[in-house]
Scaffold this motif. Structure first.
Motif, PDB file in Angstrom:
ATOM      1  N   GLY A  97     -10.173 -14.688 -32.070  1.00  0.00           N
ATOM      2  CA  GLY A  97      -9.912 -15.555 -30.955  1.00  0.00           C
ATOM      3  C   GLY A  97      -9.629 -14.790 -29.764  1.00  0.00           C
ATOM      4  N   ILE A  98      -9.236 -13.978 -29.943  1.00  0.00           N
ATOM      5  CA  ILE A  98      -8.952 -13.770 -28.386  1.00  0.00           C
ATOM      6  C   ILE A  98      -9.537 -13.199 -27.158  1.00  0.00           C
ATOM      7  N   ARG A  99      -9.741 -13.213 -26.504  1.00  0.00           N
ATOM      8  CA  ARG A  99     -10.937 -14.069 -24.807  1.00  0.00           C
ATOM      9  C   ARG A  99     -10.277 -12.638 -24.889  1.00  0.00           C
ATOM     10  N   LEU A 100     -11.607 -12.054 -24.482  1.00  0.00           N
ATOM     11  CA  LEU A 100     -11.864 -10.326 -23.470  1.00  0.00           C
ATOM     12  C   LEU A 100     -12.489 -10.961 -21.900  1.00  0.00           C
ATOM     13  N   LEU A 101     -11.833  -9.992 -21.332  1.00  0.00           N
ATOM     14  CA  LEU A 101     -12.418 -10.452 -19.790  1.00  0.00           C
ATOM     15  C   LEU A 101     -12.499  -8.702 -19.171  1.00  0.00           C
ATOM     16  N   LEU A 102     -13.273  -8.160 -19.526  1.00  0.00           N
ATOM     17  CA  LEU A 102     -13.586  -6.980 -19.399  1.00  0.00           C
ATOM     18  C   LEU A 102     -14.456  -6.812 -18.703  1.00  0.00           C
ATOM     19  N   LYS A 103     -13.572  -5.493 -17.456  1.00  0.00           N
ATOM     20  CA  LYS A 103     -14.495  -5.535 -16.250  1.00  0.00           C
ATOM     21  C   LYS A 103     -14.218  -6.383 -14.902  1.00  0.00           C
ATOM     22  N   ALA A 104     -13.101  -6.557 -15.598  1.00  0.00           N
ATOM     23  CA  ALA A 104     -12.328  -7.533 -15.055  1.00  0.00           C
ATOM     24  C   ALA A 104     -10.838  -7.383 -13.694  1.00  0.00           C
ATOM     25  N   LYS A 105     -11.184  -8.143 -12.688  1.00  0.00           N
ATOM     26  CA  LYS A 105     -10.206  -7.596 -12.134  1.00  0.00           C
ATOM     27  C   LYS A 105      -9.116  -7.998 -11.853  1.00  0.00           C
ATOM     28  N   PRO A 106      -7.892  -8.459 -11.440  1.00  0.00           N
ATOM     29  CA  PRO A 106      -7.151  -9.842 -11.064  1.00  0.00           C
ATOM     30  C   PRO A 106      -6.326  -9.538  -9.696  1.00  0.00           C
ATOM     31  N   LYS A 107      -6.242 -10.515  -9.215  1.00  0.00           N
ATOM     32  CA  LYS A 107      -6.162 -10.546  -7.503  1.00  0.00           C
ATOM     33  C   LYS A 107      -4.947 -11.087  -7.303  1.00  0.00           C
ATOM     34  N   THR A 108      -4.499 -11.831  -7.281  1.00  0.00           N
ATOM     35  CA  THR A 108      -3.861 -12.804  -7.177  1.00  0.00           C
ATOM     36  C   THR A 108      -3.058 -13.878  -8.159  1.00  0.00           C
ATOM     37  N   ILE A 109      -1.882 -13.433  -8.164  1.00  0.00           N
ATOM     38  CA  ILE A 109      -1.177 -14.463  -8.921  1.00  0.00           C
ATOM     39  C   ILE A 109      -0.160 -15.593  -8.336  1.00  0.00           C
ATOM     40  N   SER A 110      -0.250 -16.636  -9.116  1.00  0.00           N
ATOM     41  CA  SER A 110       0.342 -17.889  -8.365  1.00  0.00           C
ATOM     42  C   SER A 110       1.112 -18.823  -9.508  1.00  0.00           C
ATOM     43  N   LEU A 111       1.860 -18.931  -8.767  1.00  0.00           N
ATOM     44  CA  LEU A 111       3.224 -19.917  -9.890  1.00  0.00           C
ATOM     45  C   LEU A 111       2.585 -21.803  -9.566  1.00  0.00           C
ATOM     46  N   THR A 112       2.079 -22.331 -10.123  1.00  0.00           N
ATOM     47  CA  THR A 112       1.894 -23.514 -10.433  1.00  0.00           C
ATOM     48  C   THR A 112       2.515 -24.556 -11.294  1.00  0.00           C
ATOM     49  N   GLY A 113       2.818 -25.639 -11.143  1.00  0.00           N
ATOM     50  CA  GLY A 113       3.332 -26.827 -12.243  1.00  0.00           C
ATOM     51  C   GLY A 113       2.842 -26.695 -13.673  1.00  0.00           C
ATOM     52  N   HIS A 114       2.013 -25.932 -13.519  1.00  0.00           N
ATOM     53  CA  HIS A 114       0.872 -25.468 -15.259  1.00  0.00           C
ATOM     54  C   HIS A 114       1.018 -24.434 -15.614  1.00  0.00           C
ATOM     55  N   GLY A 115       1.912 -23.723 -14.666  1.00  0.00           N
ATOM     56  CA  GLY A 115       1.533 -22.178 -15.366  1.00  0.00           C
ATOM     57  C   GLY A 115       1.383 -21.155 -14.112  1.00  0.00           C
ATOM     58  N   ALA A 116       1.412 -19.738 -14.640  1.00  0.00           N
ATOM     59  CA  ALA A 116       1.132 -19.040 -13.862  1.00  0.00           C
ATOM     60  C   ALA A 116      -0.649 -18.706 -13.648  1.00  0.00           C
ATOM     61  N   VAL A 117      -0.992 -18.680 -12.420  1.00  0.00           N
ATOM     62  CA  VAL A 117      -2.098 -18.974 -12.009  1.00  0.00           C
ATOM     63  C   VAL A 117      -3.118 -17.326 -11.690  1.00  0.00           C
ATOM     64  N   ILE A 118      -4.067 -16.770 -13.014  1.00  0.00           N
ATOM     65  CA  ILE A 118      -4.813 -15.412 -11.890  1.00  0.00           C
ATOM     66  C   ILE A 118      -5.694 -15.305 -11.698  1.00  0.00           C
ATOM     67  N   LEU A 119      -6.121 -15.297 -10.469  1.00  0.00           N
ATOM     68  CA  LEU A 119      -7.215 -14.540 -10.138  1.00  0.00           C
ATOM     69  C   LEU A 119      -7.959 -13.853 -10.053  1.00  0.00           C
ATOM     70  N   TYR A 120      -8.737 -13.800 -10.311  1.00  0.00           N
ATOM     71  CA  TYR A 120      -9.748 -12.560 -11.459  1.00  0.00           C
ATOM     72  C   TYR A 120     -10.882 -12.452 -10.724  1.00  0.00           C
ATOM     73  N   GLU A 121     -11.283 -11.416 -10.474  1.00  0.00           N
ATOM     74  CA  GLU A 121     -12.747 -11.145 -10.344  1.00  0.00           C
ATOM     75  C   GLU A 121     -13.342 -10.451 -10.968  1.00  0.00           C
ATOM     76  N   ASP A 180     -17.753  -9.789 -12.407  1.00  0.00           N
ATOM     77  CA  ASP A 180     -19.280 -10.072 -12.208  1.00  0.00           C
ATOM     78  C   ASP A 180     -19.304 -10.589 -11.237  1.00  0.00           C
ATOM     79  N   GLY A 181     -18.977  -9.939  -9.694  1.00  0.00           N
ATOM     80  CA  GLY A 181     -18.962 -10.971  -8.497  1.00  0.00           C
ATOM     81  C   GLY A 181     -18.590 -12.291  -8.072  1.00  0.00           C
ATOM     82  N   LYS A 182     -17.987 -12.695  -9.606  1.00  0.00           N
ATOM     83  CA  LYS A 182     -17.516 -13.584  -8.835  1.00  0.00           C
ATOM     84  C   LYS A 182     -15.865 -14.137  -9.311  1.00  0.00           C
ATOM     85  N   GLU A 183     -15.617 -15.001  -8.798  1.00  0.00           N
ATOM     86  CA  GLU A 183     -14.190 -15.122  -9.166  1.00  0.00           C
ATOM     87  C   GLU A 183     -13.233 -16.620  -9.730  1.00  0.00           C
TER      88      GLU A 183
END
Ligand SMILES: Cc1cc2nc3c(=O)[nH]c(=O)nc-3n(C[C@H](O)[C@H](O)[C@H](O)COP(=O)(O)OP(=O)(O)OC[C@H]3O[C@@H](n4cnc5c(N)ncnc54)[C@H](O)[C@@H]3O)c2cc1C
Length: 514
Positions: free
Chosen positions: A257-281, A283-286
């Protein structure tokens, strides 16, 4: 001088208090340095402790300086706590899978995360006496608590005192490297230095980095009930391992049940009321991932800062650490280095082996070489992945031709009855010979099995000889003998086969006549 800067390890319970009493005793009184030391050791992790104990045991006058916790990473923030929680997570998984063995657990399972962490703290404090400051004082070592820096080519300062040395060794280790992700520092994150202080399970955990530390802890947390996502820049987990070994782990992680995001690049992290949001790239998509905690395991940064290495004439690289030659000598011939601060292979057993080399080379004019060591390692996931010597890629890169013999665990009786068929034993020999160049084992206890192959390699035993070793039946280590049998079968040339069958026919004829 009394040193009272004892760190508080969180949570500040009875076990961590015992740990601190051992590894950074409150009110510690540094000794008065007298005369020149044979050896000054900076850093009391594995490399420093082994060097200091070994040198003092041989009669050297030794000073050992530690700025934080005796035992370093391995005891406090590394091997010991990680293997403890991995063990608990393995229990949880065994109970989950009990139905496969005909054992029903009607109510499902509940992991008591605080109890898992308390068990870890209890065991860590129990083990800590062995690495304690007091024990080293009793071994005859002058123990200094405080941050050391070089004052010159043959002197070190700690807490306002100057220590002169004939030889010194830098064993200051490494720490978690911070990934260059915008907002990560502000959002806050876990590393190996604070993850073992958790008392509440993170419900959603992102693990940045799918190397050994990231993979081990990701699987442990998932099994302990967190919802884990691994974000990995490369295309496979455990980039250093053979792809077939990494693939088994990949499939296991997905099954669990582990989710694997391979070939993925985290770009920014921000804190919101729901937790930490990781914006990653990927397959060319964010895309975005929201989690409660982020654990970082993207490599190790050597602890070179603050040592004033320039004053000592010791060359270093901010990313690779202190520069050493094959004898572990730095650019100042009086000063050596050992452990994570200078070695490519950052393991406790390599730090230990390097420390033994330093004792001989620094104190007894030895010429021991780090390159002569055969270094195994194990990633303690389930299944474990253990490795020694060369792998296929190394062979190709160095232009060495190899023959490879593989036994799948699905063909090994003990693995079948244990329900542990995912794995293999793979041994590489130099083409046309039985000289073992390396091996990879994927098995639940691969780390226990690989030492048999290391033993053979260190002692120049070929694969042929391993076929003579009788292994108790049924054990998974039988796979090693079966690999050796495979090798021996390749030695049976058509001519030898013909000769054998001629001889056997003769025996049958003689029996008829007789
Ligand atoms: C989560 C995790 C799990 C691991 N699991 C395993 C495993 O299962 N098996 C394995 O073999 N390896 C494992 N490792 C790696 C292992 O912990 C390290 O390779 C080992 O601890 C290195 O020992 P060392 O002595 O070189 O450095 P360290 O243990 O880092 O010790 C260095 C010491 O130097 C001190 N220091 C630094 N600067 C100064 C200064 N200026 N003055 C005085 N003191 C200073 C530090 O405070 C520290 O105590 C793991 C690591 C991590 C992070």
């Amino acid at each position: 001088m009394n040193i009272d800067k004892s760190p508080k390890l969180l949570p500040d319970d009875q076990y961590n208090q015992v740990l601190v009493a051992n590894v950074s005793p409150p009110g510690w009184k540094n000794p008065q340095p007298s005369g020149r030391y044979n050896l000054v050791v900076i850093g009391a992790g594995t490399a420093g402790l082994v060097t200091a104990a070994g040198a003092a045991g041989l009669g050297a006058k030794v000073a050992l300086i530690e700025k934080h916790l005796f035992g370093g990473d391995c005891l406090n923030y590394g091997c010991v706590p990680s293997k403890s929680i991995i063990r608990s997570s393995r229990s949880a998984q065994d109970v989950r899978l009990a139905g496969d063995f005909g054992v029903r657990v009607p109510e499902g399972i509940e992991v008591d995360f605080p109890a898992v962490m308390e068990r870890m703290r209890r065991l860590r404090s129990k083990i800590s006496f062995h690495d304690s400051a007091m024990r080293f004082r009793e071994l005859g070592v002058d123990v200094f608590l405080g941050e050391a820096h070089f004052a010159g080519q043959d002197s070190v300062e700690v807490e306002g005192q100057t220590l002169l040395f004939s030889k010194a060794v830098i064993t200051t280790g490494a720490r978690a490297a911070e990934p260059p992700i915008e907002g990560i520092a502000e959002a806050g994150y876990l590393t190996n230095e604070n993850v073992f202080s958790l008392t509440e399970r993170p419900e959603r955990l992102a693990v940045i980095g799918g190397g050994p530390i990231g993979s081990e802890l990701a699987q442990a947390f998932q099994r302990l009930g967190s919802k884990v996502t691994i974000i990995q820049r490369g295309g496979q987990l455990l980039g250093r391992e053979d792809s077939d070994a990494a693939q088994i782990l990949h499939d296991t992680f997905l099954r669990e049940g582990i989710r694997l995001l391979l070939k993925a690049k985290p770009k920014t992290i921000s804190l919101t009321g729901h937790g930490a949001v990781i914006l990653y790239e990927k397959d060319g998509k964010e895309e975005r991932l929201t989690v409660d905690k982020i654990l970082v395991g993207v490599g190790r940064a050597p602890n070179v800062e603050g040592l004033n290495l320039e004053a000592a004439g010791v060359r270093y690289d901010k990313n690779k650490g202190v520069v050493v030659n094959d004898r572990l000598q730095t650019t100042n011939p009086r000063i050596f280095a050992a452990g994570d601060i200078c070695l490519q292979y950052k393991f406790t057993h390599t730090a230990d082996a390097a420390a033994r080399i330093v004792i001989q080379n620094a104190l007894f004019l030895g010429h021991k070489k780090i390159s002569a060591l055969t270094i195994p390692w194990t990633t303690f996931t389930d299944p474990e992945i253990a490795h020694v010597g060369m792998n296929e890629r190394d062979g190709k890169e160095r232009g060495i031709e190899v023959d490879t013999f593989v036994r799948r665990l699905g063909d090994v009786d003990r693995a079948v009855v244990d329900g542990e068929e995912q794995g293999f034993v793979k041994v590489h020999v130099k083409r046309g010979t039985d000289t073992i160049l390396g091996a990879t084992i994927v098995a639940r206890h691969a780390g226990e099995m690989v030492s048999e192959i290391s033993l053979a390699m260190v002692n120049g035993l070929g694969l042929k000889a391993m076929a003579n070793v009788i292994h108790p039946y049924p054990t998974q280590a039988e796979a090693i003998r079966q690999v050796a049998d495979m090798y021996n079968r390749t030695r049976l040339t058509p001519l030898a086969k013909k000769a054998f069958s001629f001889w056997l026919r003769l025996c049958r004829l003689n029996l008829k006549r007789g």
